[in-house]
Design a protein around this motif. Structure first.
Motif, PDB file in Angstrom:
ATOM      1  N   THR A   1      -4.355   6.414   2.367  1.00 37.99           N
ATOM      2  CA  THR A   1      -4.266   7.830   2.744  1.00 37.99           C
ATOM      3  C   THR A   1      -5.628   8.443   3.057  1.00 37.99           C
ATOM      4  O   THR A   1      -5.689   9.502   3.682  1.00 37.99           O
TER       5      THR A   1
ATOM      6  N   ARG B   1      -2.500   2.787  -2.168  1.00 36.52           N
ATOM      7  CA  ARG B   1      -1.999   3.909  -1.375  1.00 36.52           C
ATOM      8  C   ARG B   1      -3.095   4.952  -1.185  1.00 36.52           C
ATOM      9  O   ARG B   1      -3.240   5.536  -0.112  1.00 36.52           O
TER      10      ARG B   1
ATOM     11  N   MET C   1       0.824  -1.207   0.000  1.00 36.75           N
ATOM     12  CA  MET C   1       0.000   0.000   0.000  1.00 36.75           C
ATOM     13  C   MET C   1       0.862   1.261   0.000  1.00 36.75           C
ATOM     14  O   MET C   1       0.523   2.262  -0.641  1.00 36.75           O
ATOM     15  N   LEU C   2       1.972   1.212   0.701  1.00 42.42           N
ATOM     16  CA  LEU C   2       2.843   2.378   0.772  1.00 42.42           C
ATOM     17  C   LEU C   2       3.651   2.584  -0.502  1.00 42.42           C
ATOM     18  O   LEU C   2       4.212   3.668  -0.719  1.00 42.42           O
ATOM     19  N   GLU C   3       3.702   1.563  -1.344  1.00 41.52           N
ATOM     20  CA  GLU C   3       4.465   1.690  -2.583  1.00 41.52           C
ATOM     21  C   GLU C   3       3.794   2.620  -3.584  1.00 41.52           C
ATOM     22  O   GLU C   3       4.461   3.219  -4.415  1.00 41.52           O
ATOM     23  N   GLY C   4       2.460   2.746  -3.531  1.00 42.47           N
ATOM     24  CA  GLY C   4       1.773   3.639  -4.454  1.00 42.47           C
ATOM     25  C   GLY C   4       0.557   2.999  -5.085  1.00 42.47           C
ATOM     26  O   GLY C   4       0.174   1.876  -4.753  1.00 42.47           O
TER      27      GLY C   4
END
Length: 336
Positions: free
Chosen positions: A114, A110, A103-106
């Motif tokens: 957020t 993501r 998820m933090l990769e984009g």
């Protein structure tokens, strides 16, 4: 089904303009609005509400990240946190460490992250998000690494490892045990804190902890069993064993079973940390542990404060609790 691109083409405007009109994210002129709405009506365009939500809306969802583990401990903590979130109108979405890394990769994942209200990370050194620092920069965050005691203190949590170790050692001493073995797990901050507490308590209580009775294991259940077996196969073994985590205790129980050593008749076992599986081991495992309910309540109070944008200075000293089950017996006279 018509697309937003087709609506934009028919209305002679950009896709962004149609998006702003639909989502009310920026004002458009009255004339432009009429053209966009006419195109929508003519094409019978149906907006994707989920996609729109991901782009524009926040959600009362808190991600709880927890690691793979051989016991239910982290799931138990996550479950208690989830229950504490509900009265605040917040929902929990539990995910594994590998999922939060993706998820933090984009991408769309993501965007989903957020738009959430916050993130709570539970774990240890071997299972920690690759970009934990980035997560703290984009969302209200509570990070608890069980191998980082300073991190606990920064979050306002105070776990008294020396008291926990002393409680376990006193419990064994009160039942006549004098020769005690220790299974430490990785000797990081938590392991060292418990080891120092156990050794200090043994000194004050007059207990014997022979060097060969102190064994270190990884977090892997099979390794715990192998390490316990090495100690138990020695010429002289302790009458009781204090393990620094339930995964180490379960490994020791398996080693005892393999070697034909009866628990608690031949050796007693007590563990630091509580988990629901302790009820179902053979025999059920006696534990001494910090309060999971207190920890969960603290985490949620901190998260709610962060979400509200308030300065958070909550301090909680975790109580040590004993859960008595069937893995410890008073020492028989013949063993003394």
């Amino acid at each position: 089904m018509a697309t937003i691109r087709e609506v934009a083409t028919l209305a002679a405007v950009s896709i962004a303009t149609v998006s702003h009109y639909l989502n009310k994210t920026k004002p458009v002129t009255e004339e432009t609005g009429r053209r966009v709405q006419a195109a929508i009506n003519q094409l019978n365009y149906q907006r994707d509400d989920m996609a729109a939500w991901l782009k524009t809306a926040g959600a009362p969802v808190v991600f709880i990240v927890y690691p793979h583990a051989d016991t239910s401990f982290f799931e138990d903590v996550a479950e208690e946190i989830e229950a504490c979130l509900v009265p605040h109108g917040l929902n929990a979405l539990r995910v594994r460490k590998s999922t939060i890394d993706r998820m933090l990769e984009g991408g769309a994942l993501r965007s989903f992250l957020t738009r959430s209200a916050g993130i709570i990370v539970l774990g240890h050194s071997n299972e920690w998000p690759n970009n934990a620092v980035e997560a703290t920069s984009i969302l209200p965050s509570v990070m608890l690494n069980w191998d980082d005691l300073n991190g606990f203190i920064e979050q306002g949590l105070h776990e008294h490892l020396d008291q926990g170790a002393a409680t376990a050692m006193a419990y064994l001493a009160e039942r006549g045990h004098r020769n005690i073995g220790l299974m430490t797990g990785p000797l990081l901050e938590r392991g060292r804190g418990l080891l120092n507490g156990a050794l200090a308590s043994a000194g004050s209580l007059g207990l014997n902890i022979a060097p060969q009775w102190i064994v270190q294991s990884s977090y892997d259940l099979r390794d715990s069993s192998n390490q316990a077996r090495k100690m138990l196969e020695s010429t002289e073994r302790p009458t009781a064993l204090f393990t620094f985590g339930t995964q180490f205790a379960f490994g020791a129980l398996q080693a005892c079973y393999d070697l034909g050593i009866r628990v608690p008749d031949d050796i007693s076992i007590i563990s630091y940390i509580e988990c629901r599986q302790a009820d179902f081991s053979a025999p059920p495992l006696t534990t001494v542990a910090p309060s999971i309910a207190q920890l969960a309540s603290h985490v949620v109070d901190r998260m709610v404060g962060l979400i509200s944008g308030n300065a958070v200075n909550i301090q909680t000293s975790l109580d040590i609790q004993i859960v008595e089950r069937s893995s410890v017996n008073p020492l028989k006279t013949s063993h003394q």
